[in-house]
Design a protein around this motif. Structure first.
Motif, short mmCIF file in Angstrom:
data_model
loop_
_atom_site.label_atom_id
_atom_site.label_comp_id
_atom_site.label_asym_id
_atom_site.label_seq_id
_atom_site.Cartn_x
_atom_site.Cartn_y
_atom_site.Cartn_z
N ILE A 195 -42.89 -45.30 60.59
CA ILE A 195 -41.96 -46.38 60.31
C ILE A 195 -40.53 -45.85 60.20
CG2 ILE A 195 -41.23 -47.99 58.49
CD1 ILE A 195 -44.21 -48.48 57.91
N TYR A 196 -40.39 -44.72 59.51
CA TYR A 196 -39.06 -44.11 59.36
C TYR A 196 -38.50 -43.73 60.73
CZ TYR A 196 -35.58 -40.48 58.53
OH TYR A 196 -34.43 -39.72 58.57
N GLY A 239 -32.33 -47.59 66.16
CA GLY A 239 -31.05 -48.11 65.70
C GLY A 239 -31.13 -49.37 64.87
N ILE A 240 -32.22 -49.53 64.09
CA ILE A 240 -32.34 -50.69 63.21
C ILE A 240 -31.39 -50.50 62.03
CG2 ILE A 240 -33.90 -52.08 61.80
CD1 ILE A 240 -34.58 -52.18 64.76
N GLU A 241 -30.54 -51.46 61.80
CA GLU A 241 -29.49 -51.31 60.78
C GLU A 241 -29.79 -52.03 59.47
OE1 GLU A 241 -25.97 -52.65 62.76
OE2 GLU A 241 -25.80 -50.83 63.99
N GLU A 242 -30.89 -52.78 59.45
CA GLU A 242 -31.22 -53.56 58.26
C GLU A 242 -32.74 -53.61 58.13
OE1 GLU A 242 -29.42 -57.77 56.46
OE2 GLU A 242 -28.78 -57.02 58.41
N VAL A 243 -33.25 -53.43 56.91
CA VAL A 243 -34.70 -53.37 56.68
C VAL A 243 -35.07 -54.17 55.44
CG1 VAL A 243 -36.65 -51.87 56.09
CG2 VAL A 243 -35.00 -51.12 57.80
N LEU A 244 -36.17 -54.93 55.54
CA LEU A 244 -36.78 -55.58 54.38
C LEU A 244 -38.10 -54.87 54.11
CD1 LEU A 244 -37.04 -57.81 52.24
CD2 LEU A 244 -38.05 -59.29 53.98
N GLY A 245 -38.23 -54.27 52.94
CA GLY A 245 -39.44 -53.54 52.59
C GLY A 245 -40.19 -54.19 51.45
N PHE A 277 -33.68 -44.83 53.57
CA PHE A 277 -32.95 -45.66 54.53
C PHE A 277 -31.52 -45.92 54.04
CE2 PHE A 277 -37.04 -47.78 56.28
CZ PHE A 277 -37.09 -46.86 57.33
N LYS A 278 -31.39 -46.20 52.74
CA LYS A 278 -30.07 -46.48 52.17
C LYS A 278 -29.15 -45.29 52.35
CE LYS A 278 -27.91 -48.30 47.97
NZ LYS A 278 -28.15 -48.73 46.56
N LYS A 279 -29.67 -44.09 52.16
CA LYS A 279 -28.88 -42.86 52.34
C LYS A 279 -28.49 -42.67 53.81
CE LYS A 279 -28.83 -41.40 48.07
NZ LYS A 279 -27.55 -41.34 47.31
N ASN A 280 -29.23 -43.33 54.70
CA ASN A 280 -28.91 -43.28 56.14
C ASN A 280 -28.04 -44.46 56.56
OD1 ASN A 280 -30.51 -41.08 57.89
ND2 ASN A 280 -31.75 -41.61 56.11
N ASN A 281 -27.41 -45.10 55.57
CA ASN A 281 -26.48 -46.22 55.82
C ASN A 281 -27.16 -47.43 56.46
OD1 ASN A 281 -24.14 -44.84 54.82
ND2 ASN A 281 -24.12 -43.66 56.72
N ILE A 282 -28.46 -47.60 56.14
CA ILE A 282 -29.19 -48.79 56.58
C ILE A 282 -29.21 -49.78 55.41
CG2 ILE A 282 -31.48 -49.66 57.25
CD1 ILE A 282 -31.91 -46.91 58.61
N LYS A 283 -28.86 -51.02 55.70
CA LYS A 283 -28.86 -52.04 54.66
C LYS A 283 -30.30 -52.39 54.29
CE LYS A 283 -26.90 -56.58 53.51
NZ LYS A 283 -26.10 -57.73 54.02
#
Length: 335
Positions: A58-59, A66-72, A88-94
């Protein structure tokens, strides 16, 4: 529409109402011809060898695509998801989170859904509109399930077509049209029932050849537990979005899951079930309870990184199915 990655099945109705295109990261990972690159990406970035391949996949799928936003889902699914979201947050993903309350209380699931709707700035009416739209398409999954029972759809088709309801394959209308074509194609086939009627329990398998391999041994999975839940087979019986996600078995306690599993075993007259567990996954321990509670032969198999069955697992499946066929034939003789 904005893309949003998912770590498992979530209330798609809310995301669609908010203008998102949901993308199940599990599906990107496992159907890739080069799925191993996603695991390698995660391990290069520091994920341990002794962590579930699904989390690493998944990661990798999220970063590489290039997914920029994730709902977990941080409650009711994988215990590692909360940490994954932090990475993900540390990788600048919302990141966004949603939880299926362990209490399995209708009031609590209502509170979680209301929080998500408020956060996504959508109304109850907008969500219900999407729910009614999706549930009409989900009825097609029930048709495919019936075609499997009739001996026309294969176990793999039953598995993969229901599995894709986790995100409607990234495009709701296109997937609906695809299902229409697939159902028309399957309906034209000659019935081909197998000697053994099997059930599949547990998370969807890493090994994409499992269902087809079983068919070479005159068996067929006519019940895929979690995949079927992804398609919400009882959605039309729910009065609203709250009841629908309250009735979703996979993310709640094992007793709630067992009630439906036992019902399906009886209604489908299964000969046996195969329980799939994933290496390093906390859900593997549920195997103990399944074997205590289910009055049916069970074979437990485990997967890790490989997307194909190994020789040892194939041999165990073959021996298990041979035993079932011998038992079944012996019972017919003694009738």
């Amino acid at each position: 529409m904005k893309k949003i990655g998912l770590t498992t099945t979530v209330p798609l109705e809310v995301l669609l109402a908010a203008g998102y295109t949901p993308i199940d990261l599990n599906n990107i990972f496992v159907v890739s011809k080069d799925y191993g690159k996603y695991i390698e990406k995660a391990e290069r970035d520091g994920f341990p060898k002794s962590m579930c391949a699904w989390i690493k996949g998944i990661y990798g799928a999220c970063i590489e695509n290039g997914i920029e936003e994730v709902l977990g889902v941080t409650e009711g699914d994988c215990s590692n998801t909360k940490t994954l979201l932090e990475i993900f947050k540390k990788n600048n993903i919302k990141i966004h989170s949603f939880g299926y309350p362990h209490s399995h209380s209708l009031d609590d699931i209502k509170n979680e859904l209301d929080k998500l709707m408020k956060y996504m700035d959508v109304s109850y009416e907008e969500v219900e509109y999407q729910r009614n739209r999706l549930n009409l398409i989900r009825e097609k999954a029930k048709h495919i399930d019936n075609l499997t029972l009739e001996g026309k759809a294969t176990g793999f088709e039953n598995h993969i077509l229901q599995l894709c309801f986790s995100d409607f394959d990234g495009n709701v209308d296109r997937y609906s049209d695809f299902l229409d074509e697939k159902i028309e194609e399957i309906n034209k086939r000659v019935t081909d029932k197998k000697e053994l009627k099997l059930g599949y329990l547990g998370i969807p398998p890493m090994q994409g050849d499992l269902h087809d391999y079983v068919e070479t041994l005159d068996g067929r999975f006519i019940y895929n537990e979690v995949q079927r839940e992804f398609a919400f087979p009882r959605a039309m019986n729910s009065k609203n979005i709250y009841e629908q996600y309250y009735d979703y078995t996979y993310t709640y306690d094992i007793d709630f899951r067992l009630d439906d599993i036992k019902k399906q075993i009886k209604e489908r007259q299964l000969d046996a079930v195969i329980h799939y567990t994933q290496a390093f996954c906390h859900r593997a321990v549920e195997d103990i309870i399944l074997k205590q509670e289910l009055n049916i032969p069970i074979l437990t198999i485990e997967g890790d990184k490989s997307n194909a069955l190994d020789a040892r697992t194939k041999l165990r499946i073959e021996a298990f199915l041979d035993m079932l066929k011998d038992k079944k034939r012996s019972e017919k003789i003694n009738e």
